[in-house]
Enzyme design. Sequence first.
Site, PDB file in Angstrom:
ATOM      1  N   TYR A   1      10.658  11.088   6.208  1.00 23.13           N
ATOM      2  CA  TYR A   1       9.645  10.547   7.113  1.00 23.13           C
ATOM      3  C   TYR A   1       9.596  11.280   8.447  1.00 23.13           C
ATOM      4  CZ  TYR A   1       8.403   6.458   4.236  1.00 23.13           C
ATOM      5  OH  TYR A   1       7.917   5.622   3.244  1.00 23.13           O
TER       6      TYR A   1
ATOM      7  N   LYS B   1       9.527   1.681  -3.449  1.00 22.54           N
ATOM      8  CA  LYS B   1      10.445   1.415  -2.343  1.00 22.54           C
ATOM      9  C   LYS B   1      11.353   0.209  -2.661  1.00 22.54           C
ATOM     10  CE  LYS B   1       6.950   3.127   0.933  1.00 22.54           C
ATOM     11  NZ  LYS B   1       6.207   2.831   2.206  1.00 22.54           N
TER      12      LYS B   1
ATOM     13  N   ASN C   1       5.247  -2.072   1.836  1.00 26.52           N
ATOM     14  CA  ASN C   1       4.005  -1.832   1.086  1.00 26.52           C
ATOM     15  C   ASN C   1       4.270  -1.179  -0.280  1.00 26.52           C
ATOM     16  OD1 ASN C   1       4.556   0.756   1.897  1.00 26.52           O
ATOM     17  ND2 ASN C   1       2.727   1.003   3.148  1.00 26.52           N
TER      18      ASN C   1
ATOM     19  N   GLU D   1       8.516  17.182  -0.275  1.00 26.81           N
ATOM     20  CA  GLU D   1       9.208  15.940  -0.643  1.00 26.81           C
ATOM     21  C   GLU D   1       9.885  16.063  -2.008  1.00 26.81           C
ATOM     22  OE1 GLU D   1       6.115  12.984  -0.277  1.00 26.81           O
ATOM     23  OE2 GLU D   1       5.984  13.250   1.900  1.00 26.81           O
TER      24      GLU D   1
ATOM     25  N   HIS E   1       5.337   4.719  -1.974  1.00 28.86           N
ATOM     26  CA  HIS E   1       5.010   5.917  -1.202  1.00 28.86           C
ATOM     27  C   HIS E   1       4.375   6.917  -2.140  1.00 28.86           C
ATOM     28  CE1 HIS E   1       5.442   9.539   1.286  1.00 28.86           C
ATOM     29  NE2 HIS E   1       5.841  10.128   0.176  1.00 28.86           N
TER      30      HIS E   1
HETATM   31  P1  DAT Z   1       1.401   6.005   3.915  1.00 27.12           P
HETATM   32  O1  DAT Z   1       2.659   5.415   3.317  1.00 27.12           O
HETATM   33  O2  DAT Z   1       0.176   5.267   3.444  1.00 27.12           O
HETATM   34  O3  DAT Z   1       1.301   7.494   3.738  1.00 27.12           O
HETATM   35  P2  DAT Z   1       2.096   6.537   6.694  1.00 27.12           P
HETATM   36  O4  DAT Z   1       2.553   7.886   6.227  1.00 27.12           O
HETATM   37  O5  DAT Z   1       1.125   6.493   7.822  1.00 27.12           O
HETATM   38  O6  DAT Z   1       1.448   5.708   5.482  1.00 27.12           O
HETATM   39  O7  DAT Z   1       3.353   5.665   7.119  1.00 27.12           O
HETATM   40  C1  DAT Z   1       4.536   5.733   6.367  1.00 27.12           C
HETATM   41  C2  DAT Z   1       5.088   4.336   6.206  1.00 27.12           C
HETATM   42  O8  DAT Z   1       5.454   3.829   7.487  1.00 27.12           O
HETATM   43  C3  DAT Z   1       4.082   3.322   5.646  1.00 27.12           C
HETATM   44  O9  DAT Z   1       4.034   3.337   4.254  1.00 27.12           O
HETATM   45  C4  DAT Z   1       4.618   2.036   6.190  1.00 27.12           C
HETATM   46  C5  DAT Z   1       5.195   2.423   7.528  1.00 27.12           C
HETATM   47  N1  DAT Z   1       4.231   2.170   8.625  1.00 27.12           N
HETATM   48  C6  DAT Z   1       3.088   2.829   8.854  1.00 27.12           C
HETATM   49  N2  DAT Z   1       2.455   2.326   9.929  1.00 27.12           N
HETATM   50  C7  DAT Z   1       3.254   1.321  10.390  1.00 27.12           C
HETATM   51  C8  DAT Z   1       3.172   0.404  11.470  1.00 27.12           C
HETATM   52  N3  DAT Z   1       2.145   0.418  12.321  1.00 27.12           N
HETATM   53  N4  DAT Z   1       4.178  -0.497  11.611  1.00 27.12           N
HETATM   54  C9  DAT Z   1       5.224  -0.525  10.766  1.00 27.12           C
HETATM   55  N5  DAT Z   1       5.370   0.319   9.727  1.00 27.12           N
HETATM   56  C10 DAT Z   1       4.389   1.219   9.537  1.00 27.12           C
HETATM   57 MG    MG Z   2       2.423   9.018   4.542  1.00 28.29          MG
END
Ligand code: DAT
Ligand code: MG
Length: 134
Positions: free
Chosen positions: A49, A9, A112, A126, A115
């Site tokens: 997303y 990212k 973080n 994707e 992805h």
């Molecule tokens: P992952 O990237 O581990 O698959 P996810 O699909 O649940 O996680 O969420 C996608 C992204 O959204 C994640 O990498 C960071 C962001 N995200 C997730 N939960 C969040 C939150 N509570 N507040 C802010 N950003 C968040």
């Molecule tokens: Mg995810």
Amino acid sequence: MERTLVLIKPDGVRRSIVGEVISRIERKGLKLAAMELRTLDAETARTHYEEHAERPFFGSLVEFITGGPLVALVVEGERAVEAFRALAGATDPVTAAPGTVRGDFALEVQQNIVHGSDSTYSAEREIKLFFPDL
Ligand code: DAT
Ligand code: MG
């Protein structure tokens, strides 16, 4: 052979840890099948997303992921989806295990670093979005 979509990212690019992340992927034994540095437009980011469209952080997430260049990769190998998720670590970098990318390099959930597709079904969707010709 299984494939997964990986994104380094904009925070990972900004912090110059692209090589570090790719090195971990390669050391694991996974192979790179495609790689591109690009800046996402908002529509592609929203499609990527889409499962999070109703979440309160969606707008901020789209802004973040479009905020600078990222590196998109197709990574392949034995159980590539699960293998990369293990390298990435838990979504929340504070609880992500040390030794994972998120555990080693991040502190905030939105920033973080990486992805990785969460299933082979998501991976195919994707990969089509990022690399339609692959
Ligand atoms: P992952 O990237 O581990 O698959 P996810 O699909 O649940 O996680 O969420 C996608 C992204 O959204 C994640 O990498 C960071 C962001 N995200 C997730 N939960 C969040 C939150 N509570 N507040 C802010 N950003 C968040
Ligand atoms: Mg995810």
